[in-house]
Design an enzyme around this catalytic site. Structure first.
Site, short mmCIF file in Angstrom:
data_model
loop_
_atom_site.label_atom_id
_atom_site.label_comp_id
_atom_site.label_asym_id
_atom_site.label_seq_id
_atom_site.Cartn_x
_atom_site.Cartn_y
_atom_site.Cartn_z
N LYS A 1 1.15 43.79 -17.06
CA LYS A 1 0.59 42.67 -16.29
C LYS A 1 1.69 41.79 -15.72
CE LYS A 1 -4.02 43.21 -17.84
NZ LYS A 1 -5.12 42.86 -18.73
N ARG B 1 -4.38 47.78 -25.62
CA ARG B 1 -4.73 48.66 -24.48
C ARG B 1 -3.48 48.82 -23.62
NH1 ARG B 1 -6.20 48.01 -19.24
NH2 ARG B 1 -7.88 49.30 -18.40
N1 PMM Z 1 -7.34 44.81 -18.24
C1 PMM Z 1 -7.60 45.57 -17.17
C2 PMM Z 1 -8.73 46.42 -17.15
N2 PMM Z 1 -9.57 46.48 -18.20
N3 PMM Z 1 -10.17 45.76 -20.37
C3 PMM Z 1 -9.95 44.99 -21.44
N4 PMM Z 1 -10.79 45.02 -22.48
N5 PMM Z 1 -8.86 44.16 -21.51
C4 PMM Z 1 -7.96 44.06 -20.49
O1 PMM Z 1 -7.01 43.26 -20.60
C5 PMM Z 1 -8.19 44.85 -19.32
C6 PMM Z 1 -9.32 45.71 -19.30
C7 PMM Z 1 -6.68 45.53 -16.00
O2 PMM Z 1 -5.62 46.40 -16.14
P1 PMM Z 1 -5.54 47.83 -15.39
O3 PMM Z 1 -5.94 47.61 -13.95
O4 PMM Z 1 -4.17 48.30 -15.51
O5 PMM Z 1 -6.50 48.77 -16.08
#
Ligand code: PMM
Length: 265
Positions: free
Chosen positions: A204, A244
């Site tokens: 991020k 994650r």
């Molecule tokens: N961040 C993203 C997408 N899904 N889900 C949860 N539970 N927590 C998060 O921090 C989260 C998520 C955005 O990141 P990406 O676009 O790299 O998937």
């Protein structure tokens, strides 16, 4: 939890796994590398992103969920839509991960309650096209804690069992860098809500500013995995349930370091 984004426009991997076969191969690689859960998503939530149609989202995620589940992986579906979550559960997913915590689609909580599957509810203040305009807090940890607590009460009221609910502070969602750092530092205040916590700091933007002078360009997303491993280890040591991440080996290595230190005489 390893991230499998089936999107043309995610900030973190720029559509590298948009073809279903590439997404499946990537998921299997993360699984072989040691991810316990594969989080499959078909909607980019990067700040300012447009939403895909339901049909588009279904077309992206279903073949990937189906194949990864058939291969024996534990799959979570990353969606804000009850219809997509239900179809993904039908296709073999076992967990629903909703970045809106059930707020974006009023049908989500009841569907998840009926399905009796774990639900990951993230702190959320609005869709990605305008979320950064909501990055205002009196005291970020207390405010996020109160909003997550209210959300948890509402979800339990809709029939989701307490033991199937996981909360997530939502790093980068309606948050400035300073908010993200404060939330990381004070995870204990969120953990004392009594629910397992998922932490998603991976690649991020706030991690791209570490060690960079003001005015200089940020480190690009693909160069943020060391920082991700560091924040993920920090979160694990604070006692969270899961992290994650996009790059599993680096974070897993960091976890092994933590374990080796803990187990040393
Ligand atoms: N961040 C993203 C997408 N899904 N889900 C949860 N539970 N927590 C998060 O921090 C989260 C998520 C955005 O990141 P990406 O676009 O790299 O998937």
């Amino acid at each position: 939890m390893g991230v499998v984004n089936v999107t043309p426009d995610s900030f973190s991997d720029g559509g590298a796994w948009f073809e279903p076969s590439a997404a499946v191969a990537h998921g299997l690689e993360l699984w072989a590398q040691g991810a316990d859960i594969l989080d499959v998503g078909g909607e980019s939530t990067r700040p300012g992103a447009d939403r895909p149609s339901v049909a588009e989202e279904l077309g992206r995620v279903l073949p990937v969920v189906r194949e990864l589940s058939a291969a024996g992986a534990l799959v979570s579906i990353d969606t804000m839509r009850a219809e997509v979550a239900a179809a993904a559960l039908e296709a073999g997913a076992a967990v629903v991960n909703d970045v809106s915590g059930g707020l974006a689609d009023p049908a989500m909580a009841r569907m998840v309650a009926r399905a009796s599957v774990p639900f990951i509810a993230m702190h959320w203040r609005g869709h990605s096209d305008h979320m950064q305009s909501h990055a205002h807090y009196d005291e970020v940890v207390g405010d996020v804690r109160a909003e997550l607590s209210r959300r948890a009460d509402a979800l339990l009221g809709e029939g989701i069992a307490a033991e199937r609910l996981v909360l997530d502070p939502g790093f980068g969602f309606a948050k400035l860098a300073t908010h993200n750092w404060s939330l990381l530092r004070h995870l204990d205040r969120l953990l004392d809500l009594g629910f397992p916590l998922l932490v998603g700091t991976s690649r991020k933007a706030f991690l791209g500013r570490i060690g960079i002078a003001e005015g200089d360009p940020s480190r690009p997303p693909l160069e943020r995995d060391v920082a991700t491993a560091a924040t993920s280890l920090y979160a694990a040591q604070a006692g969270v349930w899961g992290v994650r991440v996009h790059h599993v080996p680096s974070t897993l290595d960091a976890m092994r370091v933590g374990r080796a230190i803990e187990e040393a005489p």
